[in-house]
Structure formats: structure tokens, C-alpha cells
Design a protein around this motif. Structure first.
Motif, mmCIF file in Angstrom:
data_model
loop_
_atom_site.group_PDB
_atom_site.id
_atom_site.type_symbol
_atom_site.label_atom_id
_atom_site.label_comp_id
_atom_site.label_asym_id
_atom_site.label_seq_id
_atom_site.Cartn_x
_atom_site.Cartn_y
_atom_site.Cartn_z
ATOM 1 N N ALA A 133 0.837 -1.203 0.000
ATOM 2 C CA ALA A 133 0.000 0.000 0.000
ATOM 3 C C ALA A 133 0.873 1.254 0.000
ATOM 4 C CB ALA A 133 -0.900 0.003 1.224
ATOM 5 N N VAL A 134 0.300 2.316 -0.519
ATOM 6 C CA VAL A 134 0.946 3.621 -0.480
ATOM 7 C C VAL A 134 0.451 4.342 0.771
ATOM 8 C CG1 VAL A 134 1.229 5.826 -1.670
ATOM 9 C CG2 VAL A 134 1.087 3.703 -2.991
ATOM 10 N N ALA A 135 1.372 4.825 1.593
ATOM 11 C CA ALA A 135 1.016 5.518 2.834
ATOM 12 C C ALA A 135 0.810 7.006 2.557
ATOM 13 C CB ALA A 135 2.117 5.323 3.863
ATOM 14 N N THR A 136 -0.057 7.623 3.350
ATOM 15 C CA THR A 136 -0.298 9.064 3.243
ATOM 16 C C THR A 136 0.340 9.774 4.422
ATOM 17 O OG1 THR A 136 -2.403 8.652 2.136
ATOM 18 C CG2 THR A 136 -2.068 10.857 3.047
ATOM 19 N N GLY A 137 1.227 10.703 4.119
ATOM 20 C CA GLY A 137 1.884 11.494 5.143
ATOM 21 C C GLY A 137 1.383 12.926 5.106
ATOM 22 N N ILE A 138 1.571 13.620 6.211
ATOM 23 C CA ILE A 138 1.241 15.040 6.312
ATOM 24 C C ILE A 138 2.501 15.753 6.784
ATOM 25 C CG2 ILE A 138 -0.169 16.798 7.469
ATOM 26 C CD1 ILE A 138 -1.928 14.978 5.825
#
Length: 140
Positions: free
Chosen positions: A2-7
């Protein structure tokens, strides 16, 4: 995988400098703006406020969206693919504290044109988007 979402959050003080941290642990030896991973059910703004508070102790106002970066250099180097939502906010005042010393060894203010090296790809991209007034820059 999976591709992770960062902020990532650019915090700007009255001198126009931004807050960066010297990462340790798995992200050593990189410098980076504050940030982290988006939790399920969380808004981008909530994640930004939570991560900044967890890392620095600063209580920021709701940050504004700048843009997004697709961190392919990190994917090529580490095999971990993240997409980062880039946000910015004015510094609320007060000193950044080392709230997670196992993840960050120091906080410092720097001019956005003089980022300390080595610098984390997602952080560098966030600063470039902010400086150029763009929402996205394609990978080289």
C-alpha cells in the motif's frame, strides 16, 4: 504494498524561517519539517495539528493546504512509497520541545533557502511547493 499518506507542516515564524527537526531512529540522518502519517478517519488539518503537538508541543491553528508530493526517490531508496500532503501555518509562538526524543534529536529554525542536509525528500518537496506557489511538481 500500500501507499502511505503522510502530512508535512511548514511552520513559519515572523522572520520567515521554518521549523525543521533532526531525525533519529529509522529516519536518521535526515532533517525534516514536522509531520507524520494520516490516521483513518482524520482530516488533513487534524493530523497536522496532532503530529505537530506530539513532536514539538506546539499548538498550531488549522493549517492551510499547499500541495501534494509523490515521494518516488524514497520509494527507490527504501522501498516505501508515500504521498505527502503539504500544509503550512504561522508559528503560534513558544519554543518547540523534544516531545519524541527517540524520533527527533533537535528542532531549529532555518531559512527556507538554506535547508540543512541531508534533507528528507517529502520535506524538501513541501518547501519547494510553498516557495514556488505550486500544488504539485512532477517527479524528475
Amino acid at each position: 504494498m500500500a501507499v502511505a499518506t503522510g502530512i508535512g507542516v511548514i511552520i513559519v515564524n515572523t522572520q520567515g524561517h521554518i521549523l525543521v527537526g533532526k531525525r533519529c531512529g529509522k529516519h536518521a540522518p535526515f532533517w525534516s519539517i514536522p509531520g507524520g502519517y494520516l490516521d483513518a478517519g482524520e482530516t488533513f488539518e487534524q493530523c497536522a495539528q496532532r503530529e505537530v503537538a506530539e513532536e514539538t508541543g506546539l499548538q498550531i491553528a488549522s493549517p492551510e493546504f499547499i500541495g501534494i508530493s509523490n515521494n518516488l526517490q524514497t520509494w527507490q531508496a527504501e522501498g516505501k512509497h508515500t504521498v505527502s500532503v503539504c500544509m503550512w501555518v504561522q508559528h503560534p509562538g513558544g519554543e518547540a520541545e523534544l516531545k519524541e526524543p527517540e524520533k527527533c534529536a533537535a528542532w531549529r529554525w532555518c531559512a527556507p533557502d538554506s535547508l540543512p542536509e541531508p534533507h528528507f525528500e517529502a520535506s524538501r518537496m513541501a518547501v519547494a511547493l510553498w516557495q514556488q506557489g505550486k500544488a504539485y511538481l512532477p517527479a524528475d
